[in-house]
Write a protein that holds these residues in place. Structure first.
Motif, PDB file in Angstrom:
ATOM      1  N   VAL A  33       0.854  -1.187   0.000  1.00 58.87           N
ATOM      2  CA  VAL A  33       0.000   0.000   0.000  1.00 58.87           C
ATOM      3  C   VAL A  33       0.889   1.235   0.000  1.00 58.87           C
ATOM      4  O   VAL A  33       1.905   1.286   0.704  1.00 58.87           O
ATOM      5  N   HIS A  34       0.500   2.226  -0.809  1.00 64.20           N
ATOM      6  CA  HIS A  34       1.204   3.505  -0.790  1.00 64.20           C
ATOM      7  C   HIS A  34       0.189   4.624  -0.996  1.00 64.20           C
ATOM      8  O   HIS A  34      -0.616   4.583  -1.936  1.00 64.20           O
ATOM      9  N   ARG A  35       0.231   5.602  -0.084  1.00 59.95           N
ATOM     10  CA  ARG A  35      -0.685   6.749  -0.136  1.00 59.95           C
ATOM     11  C   ARG A  35      -2.133   6.306  -0.298  1.00 59.95           C
ATOM     12  O   ARG A  35      -2.906   6.882  -1.059  1.00 59.95           O
ATOM     13  N   GLY A  36      -2.492   5.246   0.412  1.00 61.87           N
ATOM     14  CA  GLY A  36      -3.865   4.757   0.414  1.00 61.87           C
ATOM     15  C   GLY A  36      -4.251   3.915  -0.784  1.00 61.87           C
ATOM     16  O   GLY A  36      -5.389   3.451  -0.871  1.00 61.87           O
ATOM     17  N   GLN A  67      -0.875  -0.960 -14.183  1.00 60.54           N
ATOM     18  CA  GLN A  67      -0.825   0.391 -14.759  1.00 60.54           C
ATOM     19  C   GLN A  67       0.144   1.288 -13.989  1.00 60.54           C
ATOM     20  O   GLN A  67       0.555   2.333 -14.503  1.00 60.54           O
ATOM     21  N   CYS A  68       0.550   0.872 -12.790  1.00 66.64           N
ATOM     22  CA  CYS A  68       1.494   1.652 -11.988  1.00 66.64           C
ATOM     23  C   CYS A  68       2.952   1.345 -12.332  1.00 66.64           C
ATOM     24  O   CYS A  68       3.852   2.033 -11.861  1.00 66.64           O
ATOM     25  N   ARG A  75      19.018  -3.623 -15.604  1.00 72.20           N
ATOM     26  CA  ARG A  75      19.097  -5.085 -15.663  1.00 72.20           C
ATOM     27  C   ARG A  75      20.125  -5.528 -14.629  1.00 72.20           C
ATOM     28  O   ARG A  75      21.059  -4.798 -14.334  1.00 72.20           O
ATOM     29  N   SER A  76      19.955  -6.725 -14.098  1.00 70.65           N
ATOM     30  CA  SER A  76      20.966  -7.328 -13.238  1.00 70.65           C
ATOM     31  C   SER A  76      20.917  -8.833 -13.460  1.00 70.65           C
ATOM     32  O   SER A  76      19.991  -9.346 -14.094  1.00 70.65           O
ATOM     33  N   VAL A  77      21.908  -9.524 -12.944  1.00 67.95           N
ATOM     34  CA  VAL A  77      21.959 -10.975 -13.104  1.00 67.95           C
ATOM     35  C   VAL A  77      22.171 -11.618 -11.747  1.00 67.95           C
ATOM     36  O   VAL A  77      23.063 -11.223 -10.983  1.00 67.95           O
ATOM     37  N   CYS A  78      21.345 -12.604 -11.446  1.00 71.58           N
ATOM     38  CA  CYS A  78      21.496 -13.437 -10.254  1.00 71.58           C
ATOM     39  C   CYS A  78      22.103 -14.760 -10.715  1.00 71.58           C
ATOM     40  O   CYS A  78      21.625 -15.348 -11.694  1.00 71.58           O
ATOM     41  N   GLU A  79      23.090 -15.214 -10.016  1.00 70.52           N
ATOM     42  CA  GLU A  79      23.764 -16.448 -10.418  1.00 70.52           C
ATOM     43  C   GLU A  79      22.829 -17.656 -10.409  1.00 70.52           C
ATOM     44  O   GLU A  79      23.102 -18.650 -11.087  1.00 70.52           O
ATOM     45  N   TRP A  80      21.722 -17.592  -9.686  1.00 72.13           N
ATOM     46  CA  TRP A  80      20.789 -18.718  -9.615  1.00 72.13           C
ATOM     47  C   TRP A  80      19.511 -18.495 -10.415  1.00 72.13           C
ATOM     48  O   TRP A  80      18.982 -19.402 -11.030  1.00 72.13           O
ATOM     49  N   LYS A  81      18.990 -17.286 -10.366  1.00 74.55           N
ATOM     50  CA  LYS A  81      17.671 -17.027 -10.969  1.00 74.55           C
ATOM     51  C   LYS A  81      17.760 -16.598 -12.427  1.00 74.55           C
ATOM     52  O   LYS A  81      16.828 -16.810 -13.192  1.00 74.55           O
ATOM     53  N   GLY A  82      18.844 -15.945 -12.815  1.00 76.53           N
ATOM     54  CA  GLY A  82      18.986 -15.451 -14.179  1.00 76.53           C
ATOM     55  C   GLY A  82      18.947 -13.939 -14.239  1.00 76.53           C
ATOM     56  O   GLY A  82      19.265 -13.256 -13.265  1.00 76.53           O
ATOM     57  N   ARG A  83      18.527 -13.398 -15.386  1.00 76.11           N
ATOM     58  CA  ARG A  83      18.508 -11.949 -15.596  1.00 76.11           C
ATOM     59  C   ARG A  83      17.224 -11.339 -15.066  1.00 76.11           C
ATOM     60  O   ARG A  83      16.120 -11.808 -15.363  1.00 76.11           O
ATOM     61  N   ALA A  84      17.386 -10.274 -14.304  1.00 76.86           N
ATOM     62  CA  ALA A  84      16.244  -9.514 -13.788  1.00 76.86           C
ATOM     63  C   ALA A  84      16.065  -8.251 -14.610  1.00 76.86           C
ATOM     64  O   ALA A  84      17.038  -7.564 -14.942  1.00 76.86           O
ATOM     65  N   ASP A  85      14.816  -7.955 -14.943  1.00 79.12           N
ATOM     66  CA  ASP A  85      14.434  -6.704 -15.586  1.00 79.12           C
ATOM     67  C   ASP A  85      13.658  -5.899 -14.557  1.00 79.12           C
ATOM     68  O   ASP A  85      12.883  -6.464 -13.777  1.00 79.12           O
ATOM     69  N   TYR A  86      13.825  -4.599 -14.566  1.00 83.35           N
ATOM     70  CA  TYR A  86      13.250  -3.743 -13.528  1.00 83.35           C
ATOM     71  C   TYR A  86      12.113  -2.879 -14.054  1.00 83.35           C
ATOM     72  O   TYR A  86      11.990  -2.639 -15.245  1.00 83.35           O
ATOM     73  N   PHE A  87      11.329  -2.401 -13.098  1.00 84.62           N
ATOM     74  CA  PHE A  87      10.218  -1.503 -13.379  1.00 84.62           C
ATOM     75  C   PHE A  87      10.326  -0.277 -12.485  1.00 84.62           C
ATOM     76  O   PHE A  87      10.706  -0.372 -11.313  1.00 84.62           O
ATOM     77  N   ASP A  88       9.952   0.872 -13.035  1.00 81.17           N
ATOM     78  CA  ASP A  88       9.681   2.046 -12.219  1.00 81.17           C
ATOM     79  C   ASP A  88       8.237   1.909 -11.749  1.00 81.17           C
ATOM     80  O   ASP A  88       7.390   1.377 -12.477  1.00 81.17           O
ATOM     81  N   VAL A  89       7.966   2.372 -10.542  1.00 85.12           N
ATOM     82  CA  VAL A  89       6.613   2.300 -10.004  1.00 85.12           C
ATOM     83  C   VAL A  89       6.130   3.720  -9.754  1.00 85.12           C
ATOM     84  O   VAL A  89       6.785   4.495  -9.042  1.00 85.12           O
ATOM     85  N   SER A  90       4.977   4.076 -10.347  1.00 87.36           N
ATOM     86  CA  SER A  90       4.357   5.385 -10.144  1.00 87.36           C
ATOM     87  C   SER A  90       3.032   5.174  -9.444  1.00 87.36           C
ATOM     88  O   SER A  90       2.142   4.503  -9.969  1.00 87.36           O
ATOM     89  N   ILE A  91       2.931   5.755  -8.266  1.00 86.32           N
ATOM     90  CA  ILE A  91       1.731   5.554  -7.446  1.00 86.32           C
ATOM     91  C   ILE A  91       1.574   6.727  -6.488  1.00 86.32           C
ATOM     92  O   ILE A  91       2.561   7.228  -5.938  1.00 86.32           O
ATOM     93  N   GLY A  92       0.353   7.180  -6.334  1.00 83.36           N
ATOM     94  CA  GLY A  92       0.082   8.261  -5.389  1.00 83.36           C
ATOM     95  C   GLY A  92       0.857   9.529  -5.676  1.00 83.36           C
ATOM     96  O   GLY A  92       1.231  10.253  -4.765  1.00 83.36           O
ATOM     97  N   GLY A 126       3.595   0.855   3.135  1.00 81.63           N
ATOM     98  CA  GLY A 126       3.409  -0.402   3.848  1.00 81.63           C
ATOM     99  C   GLY A 126       3.503  -1.606   2.943  1.00 81.63           C
ATOM    100  O   GLY A 126       2.843  -1.666   1.904  1.00 81.63           O
ATOM    101  N   CYS A 127       4.354  -2.546   3.342  1.00 82.95           N
ATOM    102  CA  CYS A 127       4.428  -3.869   2.731  1.00 82.95           C
ATOM    103  C   CYS A 127       4.103  -4.841   3.856  1.00 82.95           C
ATOM    104  O   CYS A 127       4.750  -4.806   4.907  1.00 82.95           O
ATOM    105  N   PHE A 128       3.108  -5.674   3.639  1.00 77.45           N
ATOM    106  CA  PHE A 128       2.575  -6.489   4.719  1.00 77.45           C
ATOM    107  C   PHE A 128       2.604  -7.972   4.386  1.00 77.45           C
ATOM    108  O   PHE A 128       2.339  -8.368   3.249  1.00 77.45           O
ATOM    109  N   VAL A 129       2.914  -8.762   5.404  1.00 77.01           N
ATOM    110  CA  VAL A 129       2.846 -10.220   5.324  1.00 77.01           C
ATOM    111  C   VAL A 129       1.893 -10.653   6.428  1.00 77.01           C
ATOM    112  O   VAL A 129       2.171 -10.435   7.612  1.00 77.01           O
ATOM    113  N   ASP A 130       0.759 -11.187   6.037  1.00 77.65           N
ATOM    114  CA  ASP A 130      -0.280 -11.591   6.996  1.00 77.65           C
ATOM    115  C   ASP A 130      -0.625 -10.459   7.966  1.00 77.65           C
ATOM    116  O   ASP A 130      -0.788 -10.669   9.166  1.00 77.65           O
TER     117      ASP A 130
END
Length: 163
Positions: A33-36, A67-68, A75-92, A126-130
């Motif tokens: 959650v960000h800015r409601g 849409q956010c 880009r980055s590389v994890c030795e186990w998972k592979g190549r990561a691509d990133y996103f900008d997040v626009s919210i609130g 806020g990032c929430f787990v349970d």
């Protein structure tokens, strides 16, 4: 040598997590959650576990307000998972560069991450787990979420580069 914090009842020690890393389905209620505004919410996430790291949580695309998100050039590389691509997040009314990532073509051991996106907890209200608010893994590079259910110490603090 690192001395693990004692794990209390109901806690997992990040020092018992595997190396190399592993991914597992998780039925925890995950929410950002960000800015409601609810950016993402699921009970069908995947978490990655790696020695000395709090879990990183991955949300299925269908449980994210896509849409956010807009692709970034990072880009980055994890030795186990592979190549990561990133996103900008626009919210609130705010934009957070490179605040989320995806393994579009994960390695064979991480196929469960296919179509899932993870987020750096530090950017959002806020990032929430349970229902419990998570803290961001220290250091800014790693994307783990720290909850009362994990015992450290956690990679990312000063002096932990070679853990």
């Amino acid at each position: 040598m690192v001395v693990p914090d004692p794990a209390n009842a109901g806690q997992e020690s990040v020092w018992s997590f595997p190396r190399p890393a592993a991914a597992q389905a998780c039925a925890h209620h995950l929410k950002i959650v960000h800015r409601g505004v609810v950016l993402a919410e699921t009970r069908q996430g995947v978490r990655t576990l790696e020695t000395s790291h709090p879990p990183s949580y991955y949300f299925p695309r269908e449980d994210i307000s896509m849409q956010c998100l807009s692709p970034s050039s990072r880009r980055s590389v994890c030795e186990w998972k592979g190549r990561a691509d990133y996103f900008d997040v626009s919210i609130g009314g705010q934009t957070f560069p490179d605040a989320a990532w995806i393994y579009a073509a994960p390695s064979a051991a991480f196929q469960s991450l296919q179509g899932h996106i993870a987020f750096y907890a530090a950017h959002f209200d806020g990032c929430f787990v349970d229902g419990e608010k998570a803290l961001a893994q220290p250091g800014g590079f790693y994307g783990g979420w720290i909850t009362p259910h994990v015992a450290g110490p956690f990679k990312g603090v000063p002096g932990s580069m070679f853990w």
